[in-house]
Design a protein around this motif. Structure first.
Motif, PDB file in Angstrom:
ATOM      1  N   ARG A   1       0.829  -1.208   0.000  1.00 22.07           N
ATOM      2  CA  ARG A   1       0.000   0.000   0.000  1.00 22.07           C
ATOM      3  C   ARG A   1       0.864   1.261   0.000  1.00 22.07           C
ATOM      4  O   ARG A   1       0.483   2.263  -0.625  1.00 22.07           O
ATOM      5  N   GLU A   2       1.997   1.218   0.693  1.00 25.53           N
ATOM      6  CA  GLU A   2       2.886   2.378   0.687  1.00 25.53           C
ATOM      7  C   GLU A   2       3.468   2.604  -0.701  1.00 25.53           C
ATOM      8  O   GLU A   2       3.622   3.744  -1.136  1.00 25.53           O
ATOM      9  N   LEU A   3       3.800   1.525  -1.408  1.00 28.47           N
ATOM     10  CA  LEU A   3       4.291   1.662  -2.780  1.00 28.47           C
ATOM     11  C   LEU A   3       3.215   2.246  -3.688  1.00 28.47           C
ATOM     12  O   LEU A   3       3.524   2.897  -4.695  1.00 28.47           O
ATOM     13  N   ARG A   4       1.946   2.036  -3.328  1.00 26.58           N
ATOM     14  CA  ARG A   4       0.839   2.591  -4.104  1.00 26.58           C
ATOM     15  C   ARG A   4       0.530   4.035  -3.715  1.00 26.58           C
ATOM     16  O   ARG A   4      -0.374   4.653  -4.280  1.00 26.58           O
ATOM     17  N   GLY A   5       1.248   4.544  -2.708  1.00 26.18           N
ATOM     18  CA  GLY A   5       1.074   5.939  -2.324  1.00 26.18           C
ATOM     19  C   GLY A   5       0.190   6.175  -1.129  1.00 26.18           C
ATOM     20  O   GLY A   5      -0.120   7.330  -0.801  1.00 26.18           O
ATOM     21  N   THR A   6      -0.230   5.115  -0.432  1.00 26.23           N
ATOM     22  CA  THR A   6      -1.077   5.264   0.750  1.00 26.23           C
ATOM     23  C   THR A   6      -0.220   5.162   2.009  1.00 26.23           C
ATOM     24  O   THR A   6       0.337   4.086   2.284  1.00 26.23           O
ATOM     25  N   PRO A   7      -0.071   6.225   2.793  1.00 26.05           N
ATOM     26  CA  PRO A   7       0.753   6.161   4.013  1.00 26.05           C
ATOM     27  C   PRO A   7       0.170   5.182   5.029  1.00 26.05           C
ATOM     28  O   PRO A   7      -0.989   5.311   5.421  1.00 26.05           O
ATOM     29  N   CYS A   8       0.965   4.212   5.426  1.00 26.67           N
ATOM     30  CA  CYS A   8       0.526   3.221   6.410  1.00 26.67           C
ATOM     31  C   CYS A   8       1.465   3.141   7.604  1.00 26.67           C
ATOM     32  O   CYS A   8       1.121   2.531   8.616  1.00 26.67           O
ATOM     33  N   ILE A   9       2.640   3.708   7.486  1.00 28.45           N
ATOM     34  CA  ILE A   9       3.657   3.611   8.539  1.00 28.45           C
ATOM     35  C   ILE A   9       3.757   4.954   9.245  1.00 28.45           C
ATOM     36  O   ILE A   9       3.952   5.995   8.602  1.00 28.45           O
TER      37      ILE A   9
END
Length: 423
Positions: free
Chosen positions: A233-241
């Motif tokens: 999801r982070e690679l897709r641009g959604t901040p998760c961390i």
């Protein structure tokens, strides 16, 4: 408040990374090292842990033994330095302090890397300013990668290291440009992808960061873990961390060192363990913690042709403690388990059952002495080498002390080693 902060709207994450940190710090005080192949070595001057660009160009690999490098005729001009941890740590602290003057949110990631939150509109200009300030104020060359998530900032950091400016910004790239950058990055280089999961990812046809990005997140979670799903999801641009990672609670403290010279004498082992225990006790007190159990072990060298022996003992305390004297006394329980004539190359102390000091009283009250407090007071004022128990209080280093024969002066942390300027 900050613990759940990821990337606020209108901001991007930047990763500030010092090029070859150890080598770069050495060059700050010794300009003659510039343009030369330089490496910094691990404990006991064992293997290369930092390499200048010139050293990398010669084919020197991370972890390559120093004895192998110095015996290779083609590498005879390579300059080696022992790791100067005091100096590198001080520069890391100065780097963080300087970053806080140019960004509201700063999170150190390692000794040579820090995350920063930057307004998207001014990120490019601020990245350039930070890079210039680091070079001007500390003499450190840096690369800066920015992106909409921590994982994308890491990808940008890889790009920055290969760019002419040392700066890369994925946050302003189009989707096509971002995908192109991800296709150039092997999946094993993606932040969060471990070496254990790499073979399985390859078997599933996932070889690049782009392949991982295009994988179905829920499927990745089922095949691997929720951490892997976050990476997708982070690679897709959604901040998760979260930007500010919650500090992990301490479950144990470990102090492990190779001896400068192997020990085959119980008395020498007792003095070496006393020094290790004193260091560990001081760390406990600095963290405001106490321990209920200590495990003491020794081991022979990996490359020794003599019979291997790895004794260990575990001892509990009547009540949680961070007392230097008690920890030293506890280490002596290992001595009867040593074998006569065996040369031990390493000792390890592990403290477990940690809790905040005073929060967990034991069944038996053990009277406290003022020794630990006195040691801390003297060492805080005059340095760690000013006083110690047993041989740790002697100014002449013992044979088992870690070797650093090519160590540069501690220019910024020890008065006696300040740089002298001739007018």
């Amino acid at each position: 408040m900050y613990s759940t902060l990821t990337v606020p709207r209108g901001y991007v994450i930047g990763l500030v990374d010092v090029r070859s940190m150890y080598v770069s710090v050495e060059r700050v005080f010794d300009p003659s090292l510039r343009s030369h192949a330089v490496i910094c070595l691990s404990n006991n001057d064992g293997v290369a842990v930092a390499r200048s660009a010139e050293a990398k160009a010669l084919g020197i690999t991370m972890g390559q033994p120093w004895f192998e490098i110095r015996r290779t005729p083609a590498l005879r001009h390579v300059i080696a330095k022992s790791s100067n941890y005091e100096l590198y740590g001080d520069f890391s602290a100065r780097m963080t302090a300087l970053l806080r003057e140019h960004a509201e949110h700063v999170q150190p990631y390692s000794i040579d890397e820090s995350w920063v939150l930057l307004p998207a509109e001014t990120a490019a200009a601020q990245a350039t300013e930070i890079q210039q300030v680091m070079a001007r104020s500390l003499g450190l060359p840096t690369t800066i990668g920015t992106g909409g998530t921590k994982t994308l900032a890491k990808v940008a950091s890889y790009q920055a290291k290969n760019s002419t400016t040392g700066i890369a910004d994925l946050s302003r790239c189009t989707a096509i440009e971002t995908d192109q950058a991800l296709r150039m990055l092997p999946v094993g280089e993606v932040w969060g992808v471990g070496s254990r999961s790499l073979p399985k990812l390859n078997q599933l046809g996932i070889h690049t960061a782009a392949d991982l990005k295009n994988a179905e997140p829920q499927w990745i979670r089922r095949m691997f873990s929720v951490v892997a799903e976050r990476t997708v999801r982070e690679l897709r641009g959604t901040p998760c961390i979260a930007f500010y990672e919650e500090p992990a609670s301490h479950h144990q403290l470990i102090y492990s060192r190779l001896f400068g010279t192997a020990i085959d004498n119980p008395d020498k082992m007792a003095h070496a363990l006393a020094g290790y225990a004193a260091t560990l006790a001081r760390r406990l007190r600095r963290k405001g913690m106490e321990a209920t159990t200590i495990t003491v072990s020794a081991s022979t060298g990996w490359y020794s042709t003599a019979p291997a022996h790895h004794p260990h003992v575990t001892r509990g305390f009547l009540e949680p403690t961070n007392s230097t004297e008690r920890l030293i006394t506890a280490t002596r329980t290992l001595l009867p388990h040593l074998r006569r004539g065996v040369r031990y190359a390493r000792a390890t102390l592990a403290l477990t059952g940690l809790s905040p000091a005073g929060s967990t009283p034991g069944l038996h009250h053990v009277p406290q002495t003022a020794v630990s407090a006195v040691l801390d007071a003297v060492q805080d004022r005059y340095g760690a080498a000013a006083i110690g128990l047993g041989h740790a209080g002697l100014r002449t280093p013992q044979s088992w002390v870690m070797r650093r024969e090519m160590c540069s002066p501690r220019y910024t942390t020890k008065w006696a080693e300040l740089l002298t300027v001739k007018c």
